[in-house]
Design a protein around this motif. Structure first.
Motif, PDB file in Angstrom:
ATOM      1  N   UNK A 126      -3.518  -0.594   1.845  1.00 19.05           N
ATOM      2  CA  UNK A 126      -3.791   0.845   1.932  1.00 19.05           C
ATOM      3  C   UNK A 126      -5.072   1.115   2.712  1.00 19.05           C
ATOM      4  N   UNK A 127      -6.000   0.170   2.679  1.00 16.36           N
ATOM      5  CA  UNK A 127      -7.197   0.314   3.503  1.00 16.36           C
ATOM      6  C   UNK A 127      -6.914   0.083   4.968  1.00 16.36           C
ATOM      7  N   UNK A 128      -5.963  -0.797   5.248  1.00 24.21           N
ATOM      8  CA  UNK A 128      -5.638  -1.112   6.632  1.00 24.21           C
ATOM      9  C   UNK A 128      -4.625  -0.131   7.230  1.00 24.21           C
ATOM     10  N   UNK A 129      -3.915   0.585   6.368  1.00 22.48           N
ATOM     11  CA  UNK A 129      -3.003   1.645   6.833  1.00 22.48           C
ATOM     12  C   UNK A 129      -3.393   2.925   6.095  1.00 22.48           C
ATOM     13  N   UNK A 130      -4.498   3.558   6.512  1.00 24.73           N
ATOM     14  CA  UNK A 130      -4.985   4.728   5.773  1.00 24.73           C
ATOM     15  C   UNK A 130      -4.029   5.909   5.817  1.00 24.73           C
ATOM     16  N   UNK A 131      -3.071   5.895   6.734  1.00 28.38           N
ATOM     17  CA  UNK A 131      -2.109   6.994   6.820  1.00 28.38           C
ATOM     18  C   UNK A 131      -1.115   6.969   5.662  1.00 28.38           C
ATOM     19  N   UNK A 132      -1.024   5.852   4.948  1.00 29.44           N
ATOM     20  CA  UNK A 132      -0.082   5.734   3.834  1.00 29.44           C
ATOM     21  C   UNK A 132      -0.710   6.227   2.539  1.00 29.44           C
ATOM     22  N   UNK A 133       0.107   6.812   1.686  1.00 30.30           N
ATOM     23  CA  UNK A 133      -0.369   7.295   0.391  1.00 30.30           C
ATOM     24  C   UNK A 133      -0.275   6.222  -0.688  1.00 30.30           C
TER      25      UNK A 133
END
Length: 373
Positions: free
Chosen positions: A99-106
């Motif tokens: 989630x830190x590496x894909x901040x666009x995801x919830x």
């Protein structure tokens, strides 16, 4: 809810139907409207995601997180109110850090989500969930202020009860082919016979994705699915995509007997690797007689099992004898290994590399451990 299941395009992706998304689509259909878009079927499918989506679920199968981020950002732009979720083997490997590496995801879900994703989306649909509800979703990775949380893994589902929404990802819509003896077999479909892996190798997310207990589908269920693929979608090639298909000698022999009897023209392979410790010449000959045209060997996984009580040189000799049984039966063998595995000495890696050069594999590749860690 209107739910989109999506796989991003990847330069090294295998263009066959995304089996994991097919299982999820089937689980969601009773309560949600499901759309499946696959960048490996056609990159244009994920170039524009459309409007009015309530949730977008993206599978993360490799380390190309840039493609995942582009897809998540496209979902944000197309449907600003949609929840974006990640899943797949790389989520299990990365844990909450994804989630830190894909901040666009919830959110992200670890493990087998057929029984956790539907109620999770149902709770989101309520719009006013009970406070603290996020902590009660098994396998959920979520943000709690500035912290990243990981819930305990879900209880593995009954593999016999799972079905695939093949109509949303028809094998004859994919360009993937199975090559053997100068002939290409198409269409090709992936097939799952087991879930779970008991080994827990540090370089593999298999156990983190589906647990350490091997759960095997019945031969009747597997053969029935092959029959559906052949009759409804014209499938001529099958790739068995789980790690433990060959973990039970009797199971493999029965499978081969049924396939040879019912589908003599079918060709199949085990590209994700086979367990050599349970195999012998009789099994190799049965596989060849039932249409098997290739197997792959994960050298490091094989060594994990063969090393028990043996030196690396002795373990490689055991693996070599097993590979020889496949070659004698006329089944080509591919091999893949990792370089730089933590704890592996330079001497052991040199022995492994020398062994791979000496065995007449159809193809032998080595990749850096960082590509999978």
């Amino acid at each position: 809810m209107k739910v989109l299941l999506a796989r991003p395009w990847a330069p090294d992706g295998v263009a066959v139907p995304p089996l994991g998304l097919g299982y999820l689509a089937s689980a969601l259909r009773p309560t949600h409207r499901v759309i499946l878009r696959d960048g490996l079927r056609n990159p244009a499918e994920v170039a524009g995601l459309g409007e009015g989506l309530d949730a977008v679920c993206i599978t993360v199968a490799g380390r190309d997180l840039a493609a995942v981020r582009r897809l998540a950002l496209g979902a944000r732009e197309a449907s600003p109110g949609a929840a974006v979720l990640l899943g797949g083997p790389q989520v299990a490997a990365l844990g909450p850090g994804v989630l830190g590496r894909v901040p666009e995801a919830d959110f992200a879900l670890v493990g087998e989500a057929e029984e956790t994703l539907p109620p999770f989306l149902g709770a989101l649909e309520e719009r006013d969930p009970v406070p603290g509800w996020l902590g009660g979703i098994p396998g959920l990775l979520w943000r709690d202020g500035d912290s990243l949380r990981a819930n305990p893994p879900p209880v593995p589902p009954d593999v016999e009860a799972l079905t695939v929404a093949w109509d949303l990802m028809r094998p004859d819509q994919y360009p993937g082919r199975l090559s053997a003896g100068g002939e290409d077999y198409w269409p090709v479909a992936p097939l799952l016979t087991t879930r779970g892996c008991p080994d827990g190798c540090s370089f593999c997310a298999g156990a983190g994705t589906s647990g350490t207990r091997v759960r095997r589908r019945t031969i009747a269920a597997v053969v029935a699915e092959v029959g559906l693929l052949v009759s409804e979608y014209g499938v001529r090639g099958v790739t068995i995509c789980d790690d433990n298909f060959t973990g039970d000698r009797g199971y493999v022999l029965t499978f081969c007997q049924e396939v040879a009897r019912r589908f003599p023209a079918l060709r199949w392979a085990c590209p994700n690797g086979v367990r050599l410790d349970r195999l012998d010449g009789e099994v190799a000959r049965a596989m060849a007689g039932a249409g098997c045209v290739g197997v792959s060997l994960g050298v490091d996984a094989g060594l994990t099992r063969a090393r028990r009580g043996r030196t690396t040189r002795e373990a490689l000799a055991v693996l070599g004898a097993k590979v020889g049984q496949f070659l004698k039966a006329g089944i080509p063998v591919d091999a893949y290994a990792l370089a730089g595995i933590p704890g592996e000495s330079p001497e052991d890696f040199a022995l492994k590399a020398e062994w791979m050069e000496a065995i007449p594999f159809r193809a032998a590749t080595t990749a850096p451990y960082e590509a999978y860690g």
